[in-house]
Design an enzyme around this catalytic site. Structure first.
Site, PDB file in Angstrom:
ATOM      1  N   GLY A  12     -26.593 -22.387  15.043  1.00  0.00           N
ATOM      2  CA  GLY A  12     -26.778 -21.112  15.734  1.00  0.00           C
ATOM      3  C   GLY A  12     -26.091 -20.989  17.079  1.00  0.00           C
ATOM      4  N   SER A  13     -24.932 -21.649  17.240  1.00  0.00           N
ATOM      5  CA  SER A  13     -24.278 -21.519  18.548  1.00  0.00           C
ATOM      6  C   SER A  13     -23.694 -20.121  18.742  1.00  0.00           C
ATOM      7  CB  SER A  13     -23.215 -22.604  18.745  1.00  0.00           C
ATOM      8  OG  SER A  13     -22.083 -22.356  17.941  1.00  0.00           O
ATOM      9  N   MET A  90     -24.918 -19.175   5.675  1.00  0.00           N
ATOM     10  CA  MET A  90     -24.082 -19.764   4.635  1.00  0.00           C
ATOM     11  C   MET A  90     -24.526 -19.401   3.215  1.00  0.00           C
ATOM     12  SD  MET A  90     -21.917 -20.734   6.576  1.00  0.00           S
ATOM     13  CE  MET A  90     -20.716 -22.025   6.755  1.00  0.00           C
ATOM     14  N   LEU A  93     -24.285 -12.647   0.113  1.00  0.00           N
ATOM     15  CA  LEU A  93     -25.282 -11.566   0.092  1.00  0.00           C
ATOM     16  C   LEU A  93     -25.075 -10.720  -1.158  1.00  0.00           C
ATOM     17  CD1 LEU A  93     -24.953 -10.664   3.849  1.00  0.00           C
ATOM     18  CD2 LEU A  93     -27.021 -11.556   2.752  1.00  0.00           C
ATOM     19  N   HIS A 109     -15.789 -15.634  11.236  1.00  0.00           N
ATOM     20  CA  HIS A 109     -15.208 -16.676  10.388  1.00  0.00           C
ATOM     21  C   HIS A 109     -14.186 -17.462  11.208  1.00  0.00           C
ATOM     22  CE1 HIS A 109     -14.026 -18.700   6.754  1.00  0.00           C
ATOM     23  NE2 HIS A 109     -12.765 -18.449   7.043  1.00  0.00           N
TER      24      HIS A 109
HETATM   25  C1  GAR Z   1     -19.064 -21.007  12.822  1.00  0.00           C
HETATM   26  O1  GAR Z   1     -17.878 -21.735  13.049  1.00  0.00           O
HETATM   27  C2  GAR Z   1     -18.774 -19.778  11.981  1.00  0.00           C
HETATM   28  O2  GAR Z   1     -17.537 -19.196  12.254  1.00  0.00           O
HETATM   29  C3  GAR Z   1     -18.800 -20.380  10.592  1.00  0.00           C
HETATM   30  O3  GAR Z   1     -19.894 -21.259  10.610  1.00  0.00           O
HETATM   31  C4  GAR Z   1     -20.032 -21.793  11.918  1.00  0.00           C
HETATM   32  C5  GAR Z   1     -21.465 -21.605  12.337  1.00  0.00           C
HETATM   33  O4  GAR Z   1     -21.701 -22.250  13.565  1.00  0.00           O
HETATM   34  N1  GAR Z   1     -18.929 -19.367   9.585  1.00  0.00           N
HETATM   35  C6  GAR Z   1     -18.272 -19.381   8.430  1.00  0.00           C
HETATM   36  O5  GAR Z   1     -17.552 -20.311   8.085  1.00  0.00           O
HETATM   37  C7  GAR Z   1     -18.457 -18.161   7.545  1.00  0.00           C
HETATM   38  N2  GAR Z   1     -17.635 -18.239   6.413  1.00  0.00           N
HETATM   39  P1  GAR Z   1     -22.947 -21.818  14.472  1.00  0.00           P
HETATM   40  O6  GAR Z   1     -24.186 -21.948  13.581  1.00  0.00           O
HETATM   41  O7  GAR Z   1     -22.961 -22.819  15.587  1.00  0.00           O
HETATM   42  O8  GAR Z   1     -22.724 -20.419  14.937  1.00  0.00           O
END
Ligand code: GAR
Length: 220
Positions: A12-13, A90, A93, A109
């Site tokens: 969740g950053s 992840m 939907l 993304h």
């Molecule tokens: C992030 O890098 C986001 O861009 C990616 O998952 C990570 C989540 O990190 N999303 C995808 O790859 C979507 N296809 P976070 O939980 O620290 O925000």
């Protein structure tokens, strides 16, 4: 003020970056609810510690994607969520869910879409030998990592980069790009037509925005 919801599955950053930008008044919105499909997602703690309501809608408790997404929709509607942000959520939907939030659903993304959708985007970009990768915030349609692009920022690939170092550089950029894109959507400055998002900005607003996006990636 626009009521925003955020869906997470993990650390969740990006969620934290959105919450902090809203708290600083940089995005004219407040977060009504953070929902995780994973009960132990670290992001839930990070949201709670910022005083934001959280909920878990565990996908394993539903027999189908449709059933799970209906529960999700119920929780978000009850909280009055108007704009929804996927932040490392992840799961795919269901079409009905995407339609319910049509043009009000954002995703981030870690690549310059339409290149490298899907998992391990940073590693695949590195393996392909690109000079620049980056990140994209887009409105979500029924395909994975697909839909009208709102904002993008390019991040350079440097000699000796590993999956870890390029991912970290892109992530720092994500944390700046996502609030900027959410701000535009909340302000009603994103219009979708013909599968593309148009930004309703004057040239005096658009050019500095573009310059800011170019700096974002390089200074990462
Ligand atoms: C992030 O890098 C986001 O861009 C990616 O998952 C990570 C989540 O990190 N999303 C995808 O790859 C979507 N296809 P976070 O939980 O620290 O925000």
């Amino acid at each position: 003020m626009t009521k925003v919801g955020i869906l997470i599955s993990g650390r969740g950053s990006n969620m934290a970056a959105l919450l902090d930008a809203m708290a600083r008044g940089e995005v004219p919105a407040r977060c009504a609810l953070v929902v995780s499909n994973v009960p132990l997602a670290a992001g839930l703690q990070a949201a709670a510690s910022r005083g934001v309501p959280t909920a878990v809608v565990d996908h394993r408790a539903s027999a189908s994607r449709e059933e799970h997404d209906a529960k999700l929709l119920e929780a978000l509607s009850a909280a009055g969520v108007e704009i929804l942000c996927l932040a490392g959520y992840m799961r795919l939907l269901s079409p009905a869910f995407v339609r319910a939030f049509e043009n009000r659903l954002l995703n981030i993304h870690p690549a310059l879409l339409p290149a490298f959708p899907g998992l391990h985007a940073q590693k695949r970009a590195l393996d392909r030998g690109v000079r620049f990768s980056g990140c994209t915030v887009h409105l979500v349609d029924e395909e994975c990592d697909h839909g009208p692009i709102v904002l993008q920022a390019a991040v350079p690939v440097l000699p000796g980069d590993t999956e870890e170092t390029i991912s970290a550089r892109i992530l720092r950029c994500e944390h700046k790009l996502y609030p900027a894109a959410l701000k535009l959507l909340c302000e009603g400055k994103v219009r979708v037509a013909g599968g593309r998002a148009e930004l309703l900005l004057s040239p005096q607003e658009y050019l500095p925005l573009l310059r800011g996006l170019m700096d974002m990636g390089e200074n990462g």
